[in-house]
Enzyme design. Structure first.
Site, PDB file in Angstrom:
ATOM      1  CG  HIS A   1      13.783  13.468  26.149  1.00 15.86           C
ATOM      2  ND1 HIS A   1      13.446  12.293  25.525  1.00 15.86           N
ATOM      3  CD2 HIS A   1      12.637  13.936  26.692  1.00 15.86           C
ATOM      4  CE1 HIS A   1      12.147  12.065  25.684  1.00 15.86           C
ATOM      5  NE2 HIS A   1      11.642  13.050  26.386  1.00 15.86           N
TER       6      HIS A   1
ATOM      7  CG  HIS B   1       7.892  16.115  23.671  1.00 17.72           C
ATOM      8  ND1 HIS B   1       9.090  15.702  23.147  1.00 17.72           N
ATOM      9  CD2 HIS B   1       7.865  15.655  24.943  1.00 17.72           C
ATOM     10  CE1 HIS B   1       9.763  15.026  24.079  1.00 17.72           C
ATOM     11  NE2 HIS B   1       9.040  14.987  25.164  1.00 17.72           N
TER      12      HIS B   1
ATOM     13  CG  HIS C   1       8.989  13.544  34.271  1.00 18.07           C
ATOM     14  ND1 HIS C   1       9.285  12.312  33.748  1.00 18.07           N
ATOM     15  CD2 HIS C   1       8.651  14.300  33.201  1.00 18.07           C
ATOM     16  CE1 HIS C   1       9.147  12.331  32.425  1.00 18.07           C
ATOM     17  NE2 HIS C   1       8.755  13.532  32.058  1.00 18.07           N
TER      18      HIS C   1
ATOM     19  CD  GLU D   1       9.375  11.053  28.993  1.00 16.08           C
ATOM     20  OE1 GLU D   1       8.446  11.526  28.323  1.00 16.08           O
ATOM     21  OE2 GLU D   1      10.341  11.727  29.362  1.00 16.08           O
TER      22      GLU D   1
END
Lengths: 279, 131
Positions: free
Chosen positions: A12, A59, A193, A240
């Site tokens: 996302h 977030h 990441h 995540e």
């Protein structure tokens, strides 16, 4: 009765939302990524789910540091796209399904998953970018969404094994809902990441490929991946990926992998995407 | 005896755990406040007066005003929060990573296009010490 037919895994990355919204999704940088989702948009048009159960992380948008629920289930009638600091994304309001949400909330708590109930919640790119990738730019989203927000910002995120078990409980909840609804479950985020400090930019394509293989073929083993492995091998934000295991837990033991796409980079991130159908 | 932290040997990484979250609470709440336009306007009009609404430590305050991105993380900041302060200054996630890694925007972007930072040599602090 309601039933689950398929699962979608999807990164996302916020930059993908920006690329779509600003009309540069066909350029040299973003073009190859959006091309990887062309199959998915066609598949989605044929699959036509009545509802999407979407696992994502917020977030610091709906939840800043004051309140950090590990699992928060959306139970609202609708969810407004949030202003994350540069104005809300120009995408349709997300419609919810209050009756199903209420049913799932009750079922989960009685099944020992003590989730937080959100009767009002704004949603950020974590939820809207996967919708964009799978549906493009429709005037309204084709079906309602029940969101589940998972804390992956403050360590520790819930364990992969716990996410996997939650997925199974979600399936039980959905399958005991009397309305006839075809449900597609999204697990979002990832892949490898790291956004922060001197190791930012870490990508581990080999690990990502193994993660996808295990997710499809040996989720019992894959769901046991420990947090330290995610942090070290997939980067501090790669953790995540535990959210993909909520989706996987909601599917059959045997699934058919209809589509897999992997691309580096989108901004700082490896983009991973899979479509799994229940066998 | 503190909490066991098996991730302390990962190089160039500040895991935002409960200790860091407690340390950085007011700093992070300051950063996230900049999500809203009215607060961005107030911070722009008078940075010192605005930041003093948040009872952070002098070190955190200084690092925030001086845009010391890695130090903010070391002092309890989290990247999803500090990125809002960066956005206030017109710096996006990739630009911020370019600053934190010391590579600069273009070299960082080139590294990502070439496949990103490889995992080999980047798993343990000991591997960085050898450099």
């Amino acid at each position: 009765m309601a039933y689950i037919s398929s699962g979608v895994a999807c990164s996302h990355v916020p930059a993908l939302g920006v690329a779509s919204d600003s009309g540069i999704s066909g350029d040299d940088y973003y073009g190859p990524i959006f091309k990887g989702f062309e199959f998915s948009k066609q598949w989605m048009a044929e699959e036509k789910p009545d509802l999407i159960f979407l696992v994502y992380n917020d977030h610091c948008t709906a939840f800043d540091a004051r309140v950090i629920p590990t699992f928060a289930l959306g139970c609202a009638a609708e969810y407004q796209p949030a202003d994350e600091g540069w104005g809300p994304r120009p995408v349709p309001v997300v419609q919810g399904h209050r009756a199903l949400s209420a049913h799932i909330a009750q079922s989960l708590v009685l099944d020992s998953f003590d989730i937080t109930i959100m009767n009002e919640m704004e949603v950020d790119h974590g939820l809207t970018v996967p919708l964009t990738m799978m549906f493009g730019k429709p005037e309204k989203w084709p079906c309602p969404v029940v969101p589940l927000a998972v804390n992956v910002v403050q360590y520790p995120a819930p364990l992969g094994s716990r996410c996997f078990a939650l997925g199974k409980a979600i399936r039980k909840a959905i399958e005991s809902y009397p309305e006839n609804l075809k449900v597609c479950v999204f697990g979002t985020g990832g892949m490898s990441h790291q956004l922060q400090h001197e190791r930012a930019g870490l990508i581990n394509a080999e690990w990502d490929a193994r993660f996808m293989d295990l997710l499809v073929n040996d989720p019992d083993k894959g769901s046991q991946i420990e947090h330290i492995e995610y942090l070290r091998e997939a980067g501090s934000e790669g953790i995540e990926l535990v959210m993909w295991y909520v989706m996987r837990g909601a599917l059959n033991e045997n699934v058919e992998e209809k589509h897999r796409f992997y691309h580096v980079p989108a901004s700082n991130t490896a983009v991973g995407h899979m479509i799994l159908e229940n066998r | 005896m503190g909490t066991k932290k098996p991730y302390d040997d990962i190089p160039g990484t500040i895991v935002f755990d409960s200790d860091q979250a407690a340390r950085g609470y007011h700093l992070n709440q300051f950063c996230i406040s900049l999500r809203l336009q009215a607060n961005r306007d107030a911070f722009k009009a008078d940075p010192e007066a605005y930041i003093d609404n948040f009872p952070m430590t002098p070190q955190q305050r200084e690092a925030a005003l001086n845009q010391e991105w890695n130090r903010l993380l070391e002092l309890g900041g989290n990247i999803y929060y500090t990125s809002k302060l960066a956005a206030f200054h017109g710096i996006n996630f990739q630009g911020l990573a370019g600053l934190m890694t010391g590579k600069g925007t273009q070299a960082y972007r080139d590294m990502m296009i070439a496949g990103g930072r490889p995992i080999d040599g980047n798993r343990y602090k000991s591997e960085w010490d050898d450099k």
